[in-house]
Motif scaffolding. Structure first.
Motif, PDB file in Angstrom:
ATOM      1  N   ALA A   1      -9.789  43.861  73.680  1.00 21.18           N
ATOM      2  CA  ALA A   1     -10.487  44.702  72.701  1.00 21.18           C
ATOM      3  C   ALA A   1      -9.610  45.884  72.278  1.00 21.18           C
ATOM      4  O   ALA A   1      -9.589  46.273  71.111  1.00 21.18           O
ATOM      5  N   LEU A   2      -8.860  46.438  73.235  1.00 23.86           N
ATOM      6  CA  LEU A   2      -7.970  47.560  72.912  1.00 23.86           C
ATOM      7  C   LEU A   2      -6.837  47.103  72.010  1.00 23.86           C
ATOM      8  O   LEU A   2      -6.459  47.786  71.056  1.00 23.86           O
ATOM      9  N   LYS A   3      -6.293  45.913  72.313  1.00 20.71           N
ATOM     10  CA  LYS A   3      -5.226  45.362  71.464  1.00 20.71           C
ATOM     11  C   LYS A   3      -5.740  45.132  70.048  1.00 20.71           C
ATOM     12  O   LYS A   3      -5.009  45.332  69.078  1.00 20.71           O
ATOM     13  N   GLY A   4      -7.003  44.728  69.944  1.00 16.82           N
ATOM     14  CA  GLY A   4      -7.615  44.500  68.642  1.00 16.82           C
ATOM     15  C   GLY A   4      -7.579  45.744  67.763  1.00 16.82           C
ATOM     16  O   GLY A   4      -7.497  45.656  66.540  1.00 16.82           O
TER      17      GLY A   4
ATOM     18  N   VAL B   1      -0.595  47.246  73.482  1.00 18.97           N
ATOM     19  CA  VAL B   1      -1.083  47.969  74.663  1.00 18.97           C
ATOM     20  C   VAL B   1      -0.440  47.318  75.876  1.00 18.97           C
ATOM     21  O   VAL B   1      -0.377  46.094  75.967  1.00 18.97           O
ATOM     22  N   GLU B   2       0.075  48.140  76.795  1.00 17.81           N
ATOM     23  CA  GLU B   2       0.716  47.582  77.995  1.00 17.81           C
ATOM     24  C   GLU B   2      -0.104  47.855  79.245  1.00 17.81           C
ATOM     25  O   GLU B   2      -0.927  48.762  79.275  1.00 17.81           O
ATOM     26  N   LEU B   3       0.145  47.039  80.274  1.00 14.07           N
ATOM     27  CA  LEU B   3      -0.470  47.287  81.576  1.00 14.07           C
ATOM     28  C   LEU B   3       0.535  48.051  82.431  1.00 14.07           C
ATOM     29  O   LEU B   3       1.699  47.669  82.511  1.00 14.07           O
ATOM     30  N   HIS B   4       0.105  49.133  83.046  1.00 21.75           N
ATOM     31  CA  HIS B   4       0.971  49.861  83.974  1.00 21.75           C
ATOM     32  C   HIS B   4       1.379  48.906  85.098  1.00 21.75           C
ATOM     33  O   HIS B   4       0.561  48.097  85.552  1.00 21.75           O
TER      34      HIS B   4
END
Ligand code: TXA
Ligand code: MG
Length: 352
Positions: free
Chosen positions: A206-209, A214-217
C-alpha cells in the motif's frame, strides 16, 4: 501499589463520562491504557517529561527506546515537527487516521525523554474513536507505546493490559478486542527512499502504491538460522513479543512446513517437553502436539495478524515449554506477522 481503574466504553460511541475520567488522569501526569485499531497503547501527556518518565518505568522499558506520539488532528503534527515533507503530506492524506507511524524531525517543544534524546519523533493518528476522544479530551498529544511490559507480546484486549500492568497504571479504557492485532507500520521519511523500520498494519504494498519506492530496513528482513539442536541456547535476552515458552518458527512451502512441524513436535515430546503448535485452519487437525491453536485460515493474513498476540499469550497460560509456529507468506500483513514471530523466536528459524 495503586489500583488500576477499568473503564468500560463503547468502541464506536465512547461514553464521554468515562473519557473525562481518563483524561483527568492524563492531565495530572497519570497513565491510561486505551484501545487503538492496532493494539492497546499506554498513554501519557507527551509534553510532560515527568509523566513520560513514569510511562517508561511502568512498562519497564529502557529509556533509549522512544514511544510513538499519538495526535488527534493534523495541526498537532505541525507543533511537534520542524517540517512536514511533501511525501508525508501525501501519506497522511491517504492513511490517517490509521496504522501508519511517520518519523519526522522534531520541534523544540518536545521533551528529550519523549524522543529518547533523538532529533526525530514518531507520530501517528490512530483510527479508533476511543483513542481520538481521549486525545481530544486530554488536550495534548499522547505518548503511547504498546501497553505491555517490555519484551511481552503487545496487548489486543484490556485483559492483556491488566495481565502485565494491573496496579502499575491509573486506568484502562476497555473497548473490547482491537481490530488489526499487530502494531502500526513505522516509516522513516528522513531518508531517501523512505524505509520501513517496523512492518505493521499498513502493508508495504500500500505504501509503494502511494510513494513508488519504499525499502525495508535491514533489521526488518534479518534472519539467522540456528540449528534446532542448539535451540535452547542463549540469545533469549534479546527477544521481543516473547511468551515465556521458547518459540521456533518453521518456514517454507506448506507441505514441507507441515511435515517439519510434525517432526519437531515428536523431537521435543520425546524430550518430555510440553509442546504447543501455532497452526492454521488448513493444518491444525493434522498435528499431535500437547496443545494446537489455529491462527485462522491461510486465506486471510489479516485474520492471522489479529489472532497472533492473543494466541502467544494463551500458550503461556497453558504452560507449554515450546511453541512451534508455522510460517506464513510475507505478503500484506503477513510481513508484520513473520517479523513478530521471528523476533519472538529469537531468530530460531527452521527452513523446511
Ligand atoms: O500500533 C502501534 O504503533 C502501537 C499503538 C499503541 O499505537 N504503539 C506501539 O508503540 O507499538 P511502541 O512504543 O511499542 O513502538 C514504537 C516503535 C518502536 O519500535 C520504536 O523504536 C519506534 O517506534 N520509534 C519511536 N520513535 C522513533 C524514532 N524517532 N525513530 C525511529 N523509530 C522510532
Ligand atoms: Mg511495543
Amino acid at each position: 501499589m495503586r489500583e488500576t481503574l477499568v473503564l468500560k466504553v463503547d468502541p464506536n460511541t465512547p461514553e464521554i463520562k468515562a473519557i473525562r475520567v481518563a483524561a483527568i488522569f492524563i492531565k495530572n501526569g497519570g497513565l491510561v491504557a486505551f484501545p487503538t485499531e492496532t493494539v492497546y497503547g499506554l498513554g501519557a501527556d507527551a509534553l510532560n517529561p515527568k509523566a513520560v518518565r513514569n510511562l517508561f518505568r511502568a512498562k519497564k522499558r529502557p529509556f533509549d527506546n522512544p514511544p510513538i506520539v499519538h495526535v488527534g488532528d493534523f495541526q498537532d503534527v505541525h507543533r511537534l515537527v520542524t517540517e512536514v515533507p511533501e511525501k508525508a503530506e501525501r501519506l497522511m492524506d491517504v492513511f490517517w487516521p490509521g496504522p501508519l507511524t511517520l518519523i519526522f524531525k522534531r520541534s523544540k517543544i518536545v521533551p528529550d525523554v519523549t524522543v529518547a534524546g533523538l532529533d526525530t519523533i514518531a507520530i501517528r493518528m490512530p483510527r479508533h474513536n476511543v483513542a481520538l476522544a481521549l486525545i481530544k479530551e486530554s488536550g495534548c498529544p499522547l505518548a503511547a507505546p504498546s501497553a505491555n511490559l517490555a519484551g511481552k507480546p503487545s496487548p489486543t484486549t484490556a485483559e492483556h493490559v491488566l495481565e502485565d500492568l494491573n496496579g502499575r497504571i491509573d486506568a484502562v479504557l476497555d473497548a473490547g478486542p482491537t481490530r488489526i492485532g499487530v502494531e502500526s507500520t513505522v516509516l522513516d521519511l528522513t531518508v531517501d527512499p523512505p524505509q520501513i523500520l517496523r512492518p505493521g498494519g499498513t502493508p508495504l504494498e500500500a505504501l509503494k502504491g502511494v510513494l513508488g519506492k519504499v525499502e525495508l530496513h535491514p533489521v526488518v528482513v534479518a534472519e539467522k538460522e540456528i540449528a534446532i539442536e542448539k535451540a535452547r541456547s542463549p540469545g533469549m535476552k534479546h527477544r521481543h513479543y516473547a511468551p515465556k515458552a521458547e518459540v521456533v518458527v518453521v518456514e517454507g512451502e506448506l507441505t514441507a512446513v507441515t511435515k517439519k512441524v510434525a517432526e519437531l513436535t515428536d523431537f521435543y515430546r520425546r524430550r518430555k517437553l510440553k509442546v504447543g503448535v501455532l497452526a492454521t485452519d488448513e493444518t491444525a487437525a493434522s498435528y499431535r502436539a500437547d496443545v494446537v491453536k489455529s491462527l485462522g485460515s491461510r486465506s486471510s493474513l489479516n485474520a492471522i495478524a489479529k489472532n497472533l498476540f492473543r494466541l502467544l499469550r494463551e500458550f503461556d497460560l497453558e504452560g507449554v515449554d515450546v511453541i512451534i509456529a508455522e510460517g506464513v507468506p510475507t505478503e500484506g500483513l503477513g510481513l508484520a506477522v513473520m517479523n513478530r514471530l521471528r523476533k519472538a523466536s529469537g531468530y530460531k528459524i527452521v527452513k523446511a
